[in-house]
Design a protein around this motif. Sequence first.
Motif, PDB file in Angstrom:
ATOM      1  N   CYS A 431       0.828  -1.214   0.000  1.00  0.00           N
ATOM      2  CA  CYS A 431       0.000   0.000   0.000  1.00  0.00           C
ATOM      3  C   CYS A 431       0.863   1.265   0.000  1.00  0.00           C
ATOM      4  CB  CYS A 431      -0.927   0.013   1.205  1.00  0.00           C
ATOM      5  SG  CYS A 431      -0.054   0.176   2.773  1.00  0.00           S
ATOM      6  N   CYS A 434       3.787   3.155   4.662  1.00  0.00           N
ATOM      7  CA  CYS A 434       5.027   3.272   5.442  1.00  0.00           C
ATOM      8  C   CYS A 434       5.996   4.243   4.775  1.00  0.00           C
ATOM      9  CB  CYS A 434       5.668   1.899   5.616  1.00  0.00           C
ATOM     10  SG  CYS A 434       5.809   0.992   4.069  1.00  0.00           S
ATOM     11  N   CYS A 469       1.172   0.996   9.195  1.00  0.00           N
ATOM     12  CA  CYS A 469       1.024  -0.209   8.375  1.00  0.00           C
ATOM     13  C   CYS A 469      -0.273  -0.928   8.739  1.00  0.00           C
ATOM     14  CB  CYS A 469       2.220  -1.124   8.593  1.00  0.00           C
ATOM     15  SG  CYS A 469       2.013  -2.680   7.701  1.00  0.00           S
TER      16      CYS A 469
END
Length: 502
Positions: A431, A434, A469
């Motif tokens: 995704c 982070c 996360c």
Amino acid sequence: MGLGLFTYMLFQGSYRLEREDAAAVIKDIHQEALLPLLEPLYGQEYPSTHAFLSAYDALFQPYNEALKQEERWDEVIWDDYHFALSRSAASGGAVEAPLRWLTLTVGLMVLGGLLYILPLYRGEPAGIKHTGIFFSSMKNRGVLGILTGTYLISFYVILYWFPAYLNQAVFMVDPISKAISGNPASQWFLYGFLYTLIILVMGIRMFRKYRHSRYHLLRTASLMFFQLGFAFLLPEILVLLNQPWYDFKNIWPLDYSFFYTYRIEDMLASGGFGLFMLVWGILLIIIAVPIFTYFYGKRWYCSWVCGCGGLAETAGDPYRQLSDKSLKAWQVERYLVHGVLVFAVGMTFVTLANYFSSFALLGYATDQLHTAYGFLIGSAFAGVIGTGFYPFMGNRVWCRFGCPLAAYLGLVQRFKSRFRITTNGGQCISCGNCSTYCEMGIDVRWYAQRGQNIVRSSCVGCGVCASVCPRGVLKLENGAEAGRIQEELPIIIGNDSIKIKQ
Ligand code: SF4
Ligand code: SF4
């Protein structure tokens, strides 16, 4: 309103210098030359700081320049009297009612900040939520962000190079300074006061925002404690006790003047306690940094103790996503931050060599080095760029590109430490949260996708990558040294048919 009044206040008041006021602030060795020179100023009313300083410059500059032209170096006046003279000539505004102005400016700002912050996360899940942050004018270099950055940069330029223009604001904090140290405030006291207050208020925001994470709550509380106790109150109390001003947690080379002759002599002249300060400072450099960084990584300092980190992690938190993640930025970062470290080490080496050879080695060249370092690194980089650029380049510009102590801590963290961020690659859904929120510009996802440990000298261990996360992939750990640094691993997609070299 508070900020508006604060800005308005700087233009308040009028100036009228009397001979005895000037005599009170001008050094004895300059009185003979300056007191008659300033005769035309005495008793005159000037409506603004600028008018008063211009009148002073019109008298002083031609006189001093003439001395330089004639190379009468012993008579040239190197001291800057702008701040001291304007302070002793000021009236009106905050001079007469400092606490009223303090309440109307800083008090309103704090109140406004808290009224905004406290309800902000009510009913919302804790932590960073990836909800339209890049559509925010303030948080993604929009008009509000540009205005904020411009205001900050202007403030730092005035603070470092034109502090006389802040004297009304300095008067405002006079009662607080007198209560703590017994001395009138300087521009540095004002700066320290505002700096600490911002960390405290924005620290409360951190408590609200990251209330789900004990790690963030603890490190924010630690940053607030060290800023308030060690950076702000304790040094002022030391002055009250006739000891040198000293921040016990500021470590060389971040505290770049630690080995300057005047500092060493000040400490040595202060008896046993001064000697303790000197030994403490040296022990921090050669014992505390390597040992703590070996066990915990550089986070023990950068994210738990340091004042620059304190501001970055609290006031700078809304801007952490603006850090540049490109390879180019990483290359620039490595050259720049280690270049500053080399500069600081070289300058200190020459300073100490001069000190022990009684200025026989390089003489006044050392002063020029100090001036260059103070201007380029201490003021322009750490202050103007380091903080003024939060809304443009993220909250750790100074820590990442300029801090020589971060470079030293980073070298230990990279080559001799138990700290790493472990990644459970099989869980990563790429995704990119982070990487987006890494304030040091580390492409965390690149490692997470491979299941590879993150061992990077720049990582300050803020832990935000792990907090954002959604899959719990990342974990900050202090483990065995063996196996910490892994070779570059391939990305694993779907099955285990790829042989992984460990
Ligand atoms: S890698 Fe994670 S812990 Fe390290 S600086 Fe970036 S966000 Fe913070
Ligand atoms: S490690 Fe987590 S936050 Fe980073 S890309 Fe993978 S799933 Fe997203």
